[in-house]
Design a protein around this motif. Sequence first.
Motif, PDB file in Angstrom:
ATOM      1  N   THR A 186     -18.219  24.193   0.353  1.00 37.89           N
ATOM      2  CA  THR A 186     -17.104  24.848  -0.302  1.00 37.89           C
ATOM      3  C   THR A 186     -15.803  24.459   0.391  1.00 37.89           C
ATOM      4  OG1 THR A 186     -17.306  26.812   1.105  1.00 37.89           O
ATOM      5  CG2 THR A 186     -18.514  26.827  -0.982  1.00 37.89           C
ATOM      6  N   ASP A 187     -14.691  24.613  -0.333  1.00 35.87           N
ATOM      7  CA  ASP A 187     -13.376  24.313   0.244  1.00 35.87           C
ATOM      8  C   ASP A 187     -12.910  25.415   1.192  1.00 35.87           C
ATOM      9  OD1 ASP A 187     -13.248  21.966  -1.204  1.00 35.87           O
ATOM     10  OD2 ASP A 187     -12.162  22.883  -2.873  1.00 35.87           O
ATOM     11  N   HIS A 188     -13.383  26.636   0.958  1.00 36.65           N
ATOM     12  CA  HIS A 188     -12.973  27.781   1.785  1.00 36.65           C
ATOM     13  C   HIS A 188     -14.218  28.566   2.186  1.00 36.65           C
ATOM     14  CE1 HIS A 188      -8.739  27.100   0.900  1.00 36.65           C
ATOM     15  NE2 HIS A 188      -9.088  26.937  -0.357  1.00 36.65           N
ATOM     16  N   LYS A 215      -7.617  18.825   4.659  1.00 40.33           N
ATOM     17  CA  LYS A 215      -8.808  18.537   3.853  1.00 40.33           C
ATOM     18  C   LYS A 215     -10.046  18.899   4.670  1.00 40.33           C
ATOM     19  CE  LYS A 215      -8.724  14.822   1.411  1.00 40.33           C
ATOM     20  NZ  LYS A 215      -8.784  13.378   1.030  1.00 40.33           N
ATOM     21  N   ALA A 217     -14.164  20.967   4.615  1.00 41.60           N
ATOM     22  CA  ALA A 217     -15.307  21.470   3.863  1.00 41.60           C
ATOM     23  C   ALA A 217     -16.128  22.359   4.784  1.00 41.60           C
ATOM     24  CB  ALA A 217     -16.168  20.329   3.328  1.00 41.60           C
TER      25      ALA A 217
END
Length: 308
Positions: A186-188, A215, A217
Amino acid sequence: MSGLDARDIGHRVVVRHRIPGGLTDLIGVLQSGDPQVLTVRHADSMVHQIATADVTAAKTIPELPLRPVDVDQLFLTTALGRPAVETSYVGHWLLRASSGWTGRGNSLLPAGDPGMPVQDALEQAQAFYDERSLPAQALVRLGSPEDQEIRACGWVDARPGQSDVLVMHTTLDHVNAIPQYDVQLTDHPSGTWYAAAFEGPAPVVAPQVLEGAPKAAFASITLDGEVVAVGRGAMTGHWLGVDAIRVCSGYRRRGLGTAIVQGLARWAGPHGGRRTYLEVLLENAAAVTTYTRLGYREAYRYRYLTSR
């Protein structure tokens, strides 16, 4: 997939395909593929989409040999991959503060020219940390001129009872095999990610530090209905930095940490990643062995020095 399948995503391939007037070969990293299209990223970062109907041959090619690393560049890259909450500069030297959480986030990174005598630069660093009620520390690459110069000014080992920290590196080709477990990215990070990443409550500044890279992950593995392994990856140029790996008690020695690294490596390839680094205490023999088996090799070692 014209001789290629999902296991080859993230690896270097050569694809021979038809173009107007004949055939051509394209060498690059396979980013994705389906029955209609192969997506390959060339070394110049240009992404090519090739219709599988035009492919006459395609195969993986051997991993690139591990080239010597530019340790000066990597030394700076590690700081950019996990930025501190607050930063300042003395010439090119980087001052970092993060309310005391982690040595990396609360230490001077002496890289480049401080623009003044070393003693004067260290006095400015001392003042910076005094203002924040933090101990003045410097992260020094062992054997570097800065290590010797700072020690000559009276700074001493801040953690004499702790081993050196190894910074290890390799190419993505060595570590982007398909993980044994399902790695979620996930990005967050979620609350369950943080719960697995820390034994108790996460430090207040942890989200600012861990989520501060441009950037990043956040990887996790769920078994028996619980998140039992986590890790973080951050891109800086073509470098993937891997950190915050933690496997919950009771699930260790089952290859979960390896799977987290592999999952992050496969994420990094389509984002322009070509090389990867991580940091580990030399005394953590099990982790050093795992990373060595994956293809990581020592780039340099560092320690923390303090003025007191």
